[in-house]
Design a protein around this motif. Structure first.
Motif, PDB file in Angstrom:
ATOM      1  N   PRO A   9      24.873  85.040  45.065  1.00  0.00           N
ATOM      2  CA  PRO A   9      23.478  85.337  45.410  1.00  0.00           C
ATOM      3  C   PRO A   9      22.498  84.910  44.305  1.00  0.00           C
ATOM      4  CG  PRO A   9      24.874  87.200  45.961  1.00  0.00           C
ATOM      5  CD  PRO A   9      25.727  86.215  45.198  1.00  0.00           C
ATOM      6  N   ILE A  10      22.935  84.929  43.072  1.00  0.00           N
ATOM      7  CA  ILE A  10      22.073  84.533  41.962  1.00  0.00           C
ATOM      8  C   ILE A  10      22.010  83.013  41.819  1.00  0.00           C
ATOM      9  CG2 ILE A  10      21.816  84.621  39.443  1.00  0.00           C
ATOM     10  CD1 ILE A  10      23.012  87.441  39.562  1.00  0.00           C
ATOM     11  N   ASP A  12      22.468  80.005  44.114  1.00  0.00           N
ATOM     12  CA  ASP A  12      22.607  79.448  45.459  1.00  0.00           C
ATOM     13  C   ASP A  12      22.280  77.962  45.392  1.00  0.00           C
ATOM     14  OD1 ASP A  12      22.642  78.844  48.125  1.00  0.00           O
ATOM     15  OD2 ASP A  12      20.893  80.042  48.644  1.00  0.00           O
ATOM     16  N   PHE A  13      23.260  77.162  44.986  1.00  0.00           N
ATOM     17  CA  PHE A  13      22.987  75.745  44.762  1.00  0.00           C
ATOM     18  C   PHE A  13      22.859  74.938  46.049  1.00  0.00           C
ATOM     19  CE2 PHE A  13      27.491  76.510  43.661  1.00  0.00           C
ATOM     20  CZ  PHE A  13      28.128  75.781  44.649  1.00  0.00           C
ATOM     21  N   SER A  14      23.013  75.578  47.211  1.00  0.00           N
ATOM     22  CA  SER A  14      22.757  74.901  48.480  1.00  0.00           C
ATOM     23  C   SER A  14      21.312  75.075  48.938  1.00  0.00           C
ATOM     24  CB  SER A  14      23.689  75.435  49.571  1.00  0.00           C
ATOM     25  OG  SER A  14      25.015  75.062  49.311  1.00  0.00           O
ATOM     26  N   SER A  15      20.561  75.889  48.232  1.00  0.00           N
ATOM     27  CA  SER A  15      19.175  76.133  48.641  1.00  0.00           C
ATOM     28  C   SER A  15      18.382  74.836  48.609  1.00  0.00           C
ATOM     29  CB  SER A  15      18.512  77.179  47.748  1.00  0.00           C
ATOM     30  OG  SER A  15      18.162  76.621  46.503  1.00  0.00           O
ATOM     31  N   GLU A  16      17.383  74.766  49.455  1.00  0.00           N
ATOM     32  CA  GLU A  16      16.560  73.563  49.558  1.00  0.00           C
ATOM     33  C   GLU A  16      15.885  73.217  48.232  1.00  0.00           C
ATOM     34  OE1 GLU A  16      15.084  70.192  51.194  1.00  0.00           O
ATOM     35  OE2 GLU A  16      16.489  71.563  52.148  1.00  0.00           O
ATOM     36  N   ILE A  17      15.397  74.210  47.517  1.00  0.00           N
ATOM     37  CA  ILE A  17      14.707  73.963  46.241  1.00  0.00           C
ATOM     38  C   ILE A  17      15.662  73.361  45.211  1.00  0.00           C
ATOM     39  CG2 ILE A  17      13.599  75.103  44.283  1.00  0.00           C
ATOM     40  CD1 ILE A  17      12.356  77.047  46.322  1.00  0.00           C
ATOM     41  N   ILE A  18      16.857  73.895  45.127  1.00  0.00           N
ATOM     42  CA  ILE A  18      17.845  73.370  44.174  1.00  0.00           C
ATOM     43  C   ILE A  18      18.252  71.954  44.562  1.00  0.00           C
ATOM     44  CG2 ILE A  18      20.143  73.674  43.167  1.00  0.00           C
ATOM     45  CD1 ILE A  18      18.116  75.742  42.189  1.00  0.00           C
TER      46      ILE A  18
END
Length: 46
Positions: A9-10, A12-18
Motif C-alpha cells: 500500500p505504501i 504502489d509502483f503500478s499507479s499511474e503517477i509512478i
C-alpha cells in the motif's frame, strides 16, 4: 527475495503517477543496476 519485489500500500509502483515518472525519467530503458542507481538518486535528492 520475491517478497521484497512485491507492491505494498505504501509503494504502489503500478499507479499511474509512478508509471508516468518511470517514463519521464527513462528508467525502463536502463539495465537493472542502472535502474536502482537512478531511482535511488532520485529519491535521495528529492
Amino acid at each position: 527475495m520475491k517478497q521484497y519485489l512485491e507492491e505494498t500500500p505504501i509503494l504502489d509502483f503500478s499507479s499511474e503517477i509512478i508509471q508516468q515518472l518511470i517514463l519521464k525519467k527513462g528508467w525502463q530503458k536502463l539495465s537493472p543496476a542502472e535502474k536502482v542507481k537512478g531511482i535511488y538518486n532520485f529519491v535521495r535528492d528529492v
